[in-house]
Motif scaffolding. Structure first.
Motif, PDB file in Angstrom:
ATOM      1  N   TYR A 110       0.841  -1.196   0.000  1.00 40.14           N
ATOM      2  CA  TYR A 110       0.000   0.000   0.000  1.00 40.14           C
ATOM      3  C   TYR A 110       0.876   1.247   0.000  1.00 40.14           C
ATOM      4  N   GLU A 111       0.624   2.118  -0.984  1.00 39.97           N
ATOM      5  CA  GLU A 111       1.385   3.346  -1.157  1.00 39.97           C
ATOM      6  C   GLU A 111       2.887   3.079  -1.258  1.00 39.97           C
ATOM      7  N   GLN A 112       3.230   1.990  -1.919  1.00 40.64           N
ATOM      8  CA  GLN A 112       4.625   1.694  -2.221  1.00 40.64           C
ATOM      9  C   GLN A 112       4.815   1.730  -3.730  1.00 40.64           C
ATOM     10  N   TYR A 113       6.044   2.109  -4.137  1.00 41.23           N
ATOM     11  CA  TYR A 113       6.268   2.367  -5.550  1.00 41.23           C
ATOM     12  C   TYR A 113       7.547   1.687  -6.022  1.00 41.23           C
ATOM     13  N   ASN A 114       7.560   1.436  -7.334  1.00 39.53           N
ATOM     14  CA  ASN A 114       8.780   0.975  -7.973  1.00 39.53           C
ATOM     15  C   ASN A 114       9.724   2.156  -8.178  1.00 39.53           C
ATOM     16  N   GLU A 115      11.010   1.875  -8.208  1.00 34.73           N
ATOM     17  CA  GLU A 115      11.995   2.888  -8.560  1.00 34.73           C
ATOM     18  C   GLU A 115      11.788   3.310 -10.015  1.00 34.73           C
ATOM     19  N   LEU A 116      11.750   4.627 -10.261  1.00 34.00           N
ATOM     20  CA  LEU A 116      11.558   5.154 -11.608  1.00 34.00           C
ATOM     21  C   LEU A 116      12.652   6.179 -11.886  1.00 34.00           C
ATOM     22  N   GLN A 117      13.431   5.945 -12.945  1.00 31.51           N
ATOM     23  CA  GLN A 117      14.522   6.844 -13.306  1.00 31.51           C
ATOM     24  C   GLN A 117      14.282   7.409 -14.706  1.00 31.51           C
ATOM     25  N   LYS A 118      14.532   8.701 -14.820  1.00 34.18           N
ATOM     26  CA  LYS A 118      14.241   9.439 -16.057  1.00 34.18           C
ATOM     27  C   LYS A 118      15.524   9.706 -16.837  1.00 34.18           C
ATOM     28  N   PHE A 119      15.450   9.468 -18.160  1.00 39.90           N
ATOM     29  CA  PHE A 119      16.598   9.643 -19.044  1.00 39.90           C
ATOM     30  C   PHE A 119      16.254  10.664 -20.131  1.00 39.90           C
ATOM     31  N   THR A 120      17.188  11.555 -20.424  1.00 32.15           N
ATOM     32  CA  THR A 120      17.045  12.494 -21.533  1.00 32.15           C
ATOM     33  C   THR A 120      18.263  12.352 -22.427  1.00 32.15           C
ATOM     34  N   CYS A 121      18.008  12.058 -23.707  1.00 32.98           N
ATOM     35  CA  CYS A 121      19.110  11.827 -24.650  1.00 32.98           C
ATOM     36  C   CYS A 121      18.936  12.737 -25.853  1.00 32.98           C
ATOM     37  N   ASP A 153      25.059  14.959 -27.763  1.00 31.20           N
ATOM     38  CA  ASP A 153      24.987  16.350 -27.335  1.00 31.20           C
ATOM     39  C   ASP A 153      24.627  16.465 -25.862  1.00 31.20           C
ATOM     40  N   ASP A 154      23.810  15.529 -25.381  1.00 28.52           N
ATOM     41  CA  ASP A 154      23.441  15.564 -23.966  1.00 28.52           C
ATOM     42  C   ASP A 154      22.891  14.200 -23.570  1.00 28.52           C
ATOM     43  N   PHE A 155      23.207  13.812 -22.356  1.00 27.27           N
ATOM     44  CA  PHE A 155      22.640  12.573 -21.806  1.00 27.27           C
ATOM     45  C   PHE A 155      22.530  12.777 -20.300  1.00 27.27           C
ATOM     46  N   ALA A 156      21.316  12.813 -19.784  1.00 29.44           N
ATOM     47  CA  ALA A 156      21.088  13.097 -18.366  1.00 29.44           C
ATOM     48  C   ALA A 156      20.186  12.038 -17.750  1.00 29.44           C
ATOM     49  N   ILE A 157      20.464  11.728 -16.461  1.00 27.07           N
ATOM     50  CA  ILE A 157      19.658  10.748 -15.722  1.00 27.07           C
ATOM     51  C   ILE A 157      19.277  11.371 -14.391  1.00 27.07           C
ATOM     52  N   THR A 158      18.011  11.321 -14.044  1.00 28.21           N
ATOM     53  CA  THR A 158      17.525  11.805 -12.752  1.00 28.21           C
ATOM     54  C   THR A 158      16.586  10.768 -12.150  1.00 28.21           C
ATOM     55  N   GLU A 159      16.437  10.839 -10.831  1.00 25.81           N
ATOM     56  CA  GLU A 159      15.510   9.929 -10.149  1.00 25.81           C
ATOM     57  C   GLU A 159      14.122  10.555 -10.146  1.00 25.81           C
ATOM     58  N   GLU A 160      13.202   9.957 -10.873  1.00 28.50           N
ATOM     59  CA  GLU A 160      11.838  10.468 -10.962  1.00 28.50           C
ATOM     60  C   GLU A 160      11.023  10.078  -9.733  1.00 28.50           C
ATOM     61  N   LYS A 161      11.219   8.845  -9.270  1.00 28.55           N
ATOM     62  CA  LYS A 161      10.487   8.378  -8.090  1.00 28.55           C
ATOM     63  C   LYS A 161      11.350   7.348  -7.370  1.00 28.55           C
ATOM     64  N   LYS A 162      11.570   7.588  -6.077  1.00 28.73           N
ATOM     65  CA  LYS A 162      12.403   6.676  -5.283  1.00 28.73           C
ATOM     66  C   LYS A 162      11.605   5.419  -4.946  1.00 28.73           C
ATOM     67  N   GLY A 163      12.189   4.275  -5.229  1.00 32.44           N
ATOM     68  CA  GLY A 163      11.511   3.023  -4.898  1.00 32.44           C
ATOM     69  C   GLY A 163      11.442   2.804  -3.397  1.00 32.44           C
ATOM     70  N   ASN A 164      10.273   2.395  -2.908  1.00 29.81           N
ATOM     71  CA  ASN A 164      10.125   2.181  -1.460  1.00 29.81           C
ATOM     72  C   ASN A 164       9.516   0.823  -1.127  1.00 29.81           C
ATOM     73  N   LYS A 165       9.511  -0.076  -2.108  1.00 28.65           N
ATOM     74  CA  LYS A 165       9.049  -1.429  -1.822  1.00 28.65           C
ATOM     75  C   LYS A 165      10.147  -2.210  -1.091  1.00 28.65           C
ATOM     76  N   GLU A 166       9.757  -3.315  -0.460  1.00 23.87           N
ATOM     77  CA  GLU A 166      10.745  -4.156   0.197  1.00 23.87           C
ATOM     78  C   GLU A 166      11.584  -4.899  -0.845  1.00 23.87           C
ATOM     79  N   TRP A 167      12.745  -5.319  -0.413  1.00 22.60           N
ATOM     80  CA  TRP A 167      13.585  -6.238  -1.198  1.00 22.60           C
ATOM     81  C   TRP A 167      14.141  -7.231  -0.192  1.00 22.60           C
TER      82      TRP A 167
END
Length: 704
Positions: A541-552, A642-656
């Protein structure tokens, strides 16, 4: 373990209805935990201290600083670990089974002394060894106008002059143990015998370049009542009266076992015609060592029981070195070879036991020459493996790799000592010794015979556990190399162990080795099989997968490419016009990634016709299905983009968690035994083939 088909059987039945209500706690938490059902989204066992597992049926083992682990940050390691990462935990009893013969203690937190020190020594920690050192070895002089161990000896606080370099704040202070040998014995297991030592009768004479002398020290005592004691090489005299005569003073001092066994081992003289050891204004007592040769430790006085009737003077006793001893005090007087098995000297031709002064005697030290020598020892001079000094001393300067009076013996490789006295407070293991102090030198071959658990030419490495090493299921690496394998995607040079030269806490960076297990294996020796990990399906409940954003951005050319890295593993090179399906396949080809979803910014455009890089920039995302949780950021090595950037869009908070926290792991098979109500998932809470107990079985409701 039930088969996958049986676990999924409820999905195959024609049911009137299915419910995903929370299942009760398994086995009532085995009576070893509390069933927490306060959260409507989760029912879970909260185990009592000392217990673990989905149903609290397993026991934990004691923790201690890890002998080897991945660095937590630069130059920070040895975090708490179960069984100190040198043993396996018996989950039925909560006890550690330590690596046999090498480690011991409830948490395997102590290094075992080799051969129990052979009955001729005591097994002690680095902390204890430091506290047992003779303070007189650290002090060159101690008078009313000088300082001793950074504390003045001009006061009655005699403890200030009896301090040693403490070893208390380094991680191994109570973990690294070694042998402190009895008098006459030495070696890592105290199995070697010292030979008699003495002065070379041909050096330091009037015909030599420099005349050698005995050590002289001065004791100054101002008192007219009470008693005092003297400490020499860690042993203290009986109480000596302030008015002791010279004879009484000498008798008391010569009773010490640290003074050479002879009735005339020392001489003492008082200032002028004084008949008492202490006088009101202060009497100087000169002590000359006649049989203890060389530069000796300082005699340490304790006058806390002295008294003084004068209002001008206070009772005080101090000591200082007036003449530093320069005679040799070497095995067999450097005129013979030492048999360390028997502790006896095999003297060179024309030499035999002496009285310490180049005459015949009972020392057993080869310090007496029956006639004048005219050449260096050996069938040929120095056996052709050294250079003879010629007259008057006729001593051999052996070539590199050779030693002994006649250069017939080999030296062994040296390394930083495993067990030694601190050279400063909380600084040790930096003295360079033969076989690193954890092996015995074979003088006939020049080879170190290492104690169990040590290896390398100089026994300079702590061996990895397992037979063969790491059970052939992992890499045997030093702490320095293990740090580079931490689950961090930054530049490997950013995380180091041993980054600061001679840092006391990281003395072991290139000496202690541990196992880095292959994928699917674990344990300090990689002997255990790993079970699948996953997300707890009943706490999503209210847990999310890790989501990372890429711009190329590829605007100015058509030859750009990039490589992605996750947990120290690199993908294949991806061209700028690759599709998201190519990126997804490249990531899932890494052993550190099980399942990811890669999609474009709108998740609508055709993933097989729209490239991930374009003029002005294309945005795409990587969503982690497995592993879950807050995973490290992917990093990239772009080329001609010309550019390649990676940012964290959503921090994963599910168990592992192992078996998703809903099963018990059998480390012999690497299989999870799921508790009732849970089965294999797809990593996202649905039925799947991961065998991770991450799927909550529906509850069958049968209608009448």
């Amino acid at each position: 373990m039930p088969s996958l088909s049986s676990l999924l059987l409820p999905l195959l039945l024609p049911l009137s209805s299915l419910s995903q209500e929370n299942a009760p706690c398994p086995n009532s938490c085995s009576g070893r935990g509390h069933c927490d059902s306060s959260n409507v989204h989760q029912t879970v066992c909260e185990c009592y201290a000392g217990f673990k597992g989905a149903d609290c049926s397993e026991m934990t083992c004691p923790y201690g600083p890890a002998w080897t682990d991945l660095a937590a940050s630069t130059d920070v390691a040895h975090q708490l670990a179960e069984c100190s990462n040198r043993g396996l935990c018996d989950r039925t009893s909560g006890t550690c089974t330590c690596e046999g013969g090498r480690f011991e203690g409830k948490a395997c937190e102590r290094r075992t002394c080799p051969n129990a020190c052979g009955g001729t020594g005591i097994c002690a920690s680095m902390r204890t060894r430091a506290s047992m050192r003779d303070p007189g070895e650290l002090i060159s002089a101690c008078t009313s106008s000088m300082v001793c161990s950074d504390a003045s000896c001009a006061t009655r606080d005699y403890s200030a002059c009896q301090a040693t370099n403490a070893y208390t704040d380094v991680w191994d202070a109570d973990m690294m143990f070694g042998c402190i040998c009895d008098e006459g014995y030495f070696g890592p297991d105290c199995s070697r015998r010292h030979c008699p030592t003495g002065d070379d009768p041909y050096t330091g004479t009037s015909s030599d370049v420099a005349v050698q002398v005995n050590e002289k020290q001065i004791i100054t005592c101002a008192a007219n009542g009470g008693t005092f004691t003297l400490e020499f090489k860690g042993e203290t005299t009986e109480l000596i009266a302030y008015d002791a005569t010279v004879s009484e003073f000498v008798t008391a001092f010569q009773k010490l076992s640290t003074v050479y066994e002879a009735t005339s081992a020392i001489t003492a003289s008082y200032t002028g015609t004084n008949a008492k050891a202490c006088t009101e204004a202060g009497n100087a007592i000169t002590v000359e060592f006649l049989q203890n040769f060389g530069d000796l430790p300082l005699i340490l006085p304790d006058g806390s029981a002295l008294t003084h009737s004068s209002t001008i003077y206070e009772p005080l006793i101090t000591s200082s070195v007036s003449v530093t001893g320069t005679k040799e005090d070497n095995d067999c007087s450097d005129r013979g070879l030492c048999d360390t098995d028997a502790g006896t000297c095999s003297c060179s031709t024309l030499f035999s036991t002496s009285n310490g002064y180049a005459a015949a005697g009972q020392r057993g030290d080869c310090g007496y020459s029956s006639s004048t020598i005219t050449d260096c020892p050996g069938e040929i001079s120095c056996n052709g493996q050294g250079v003879c000094s010629g007259p008057p001393t006729y001593t051999c300067a052996c070539e590199q790799g050779y030693t002994g009076a006649d250069c017939t013996q080999f030296v062994c490789p040296t390394g930083r000592s495993w067990f030694d006295d601190p050279t400063a407070a909380n600084s040790a293991h930096y003295s360079d010794v033969e076989c690193s102090g954890s092996g015995v030198c074979d003088r006939e071959a020049g080879v170190c015979e290492c104690m169990d658990g040590f290896e390398g030419a100089a026994c300079q490495l702590m061996a990895c556990p397992g037979d063969p090493a790491c059970s052939e299921r992992g890499q045997c690496l030093s702490m320095q190399l293990l740090a580079l394998l931490a689950d961090d995607n930054g530049d490997a040079t950013d995380l180091k162990y041993g980054a600061v030269p001679n840092l006391a806490a990281t003395w072991d960076f290139d000496k202690i080795q541990g196992c880095h297990c292959d994928e699917g294996f674990e344990g300090y020796d990689c002997s255990l099989m790993s079970c699948p990990y996953g997300d707890d399906p009943q706490s999503t409940y209210e847990q999310y997968n890790e989501l990372q954003k890429f711009t190329c951005d590829e605007t100015t050319g058509t030859d750009g490419s990039f490589i992605l890295k996750f947990r120290q593993q690199d993908t294949v090179t991806l061209a700028y016009n690759a599709f998201v399906a190519d990126v997804e396949a490249a990531l899932e080809a890494l052993s550190t990634v099980t399942d990811v979803h890669v999609y474009l910014d709108d998740d609508i455009a055709d993933a097989t016709t729209t490239p991930v890089c374009s003029a002005g920039g294309t945005v795409f995302y990587v969503e982690f299905y497995s592993p879950t949780g807050d995973v490290p950021m992917i990093t990239a090595t772009p080329e001609n983009l010309d550019d390649f950037a990676i940012t964290e869009e959503k921090k994963g908070n599910k168990e592992w968690s192992e078996c998703s926290g809903r099963g018990l792991c059998d480390h012999e098979t690497g299989l999870c035994t799921c508790v009732n109500g849970f089965a294999s998932s797809d990593g996202q809470g649905n039925s799947g083939l991961l065998a991770d107990c991450g799927y909550k079985l529906p509850i069958i409701i049968v209608e009448d």
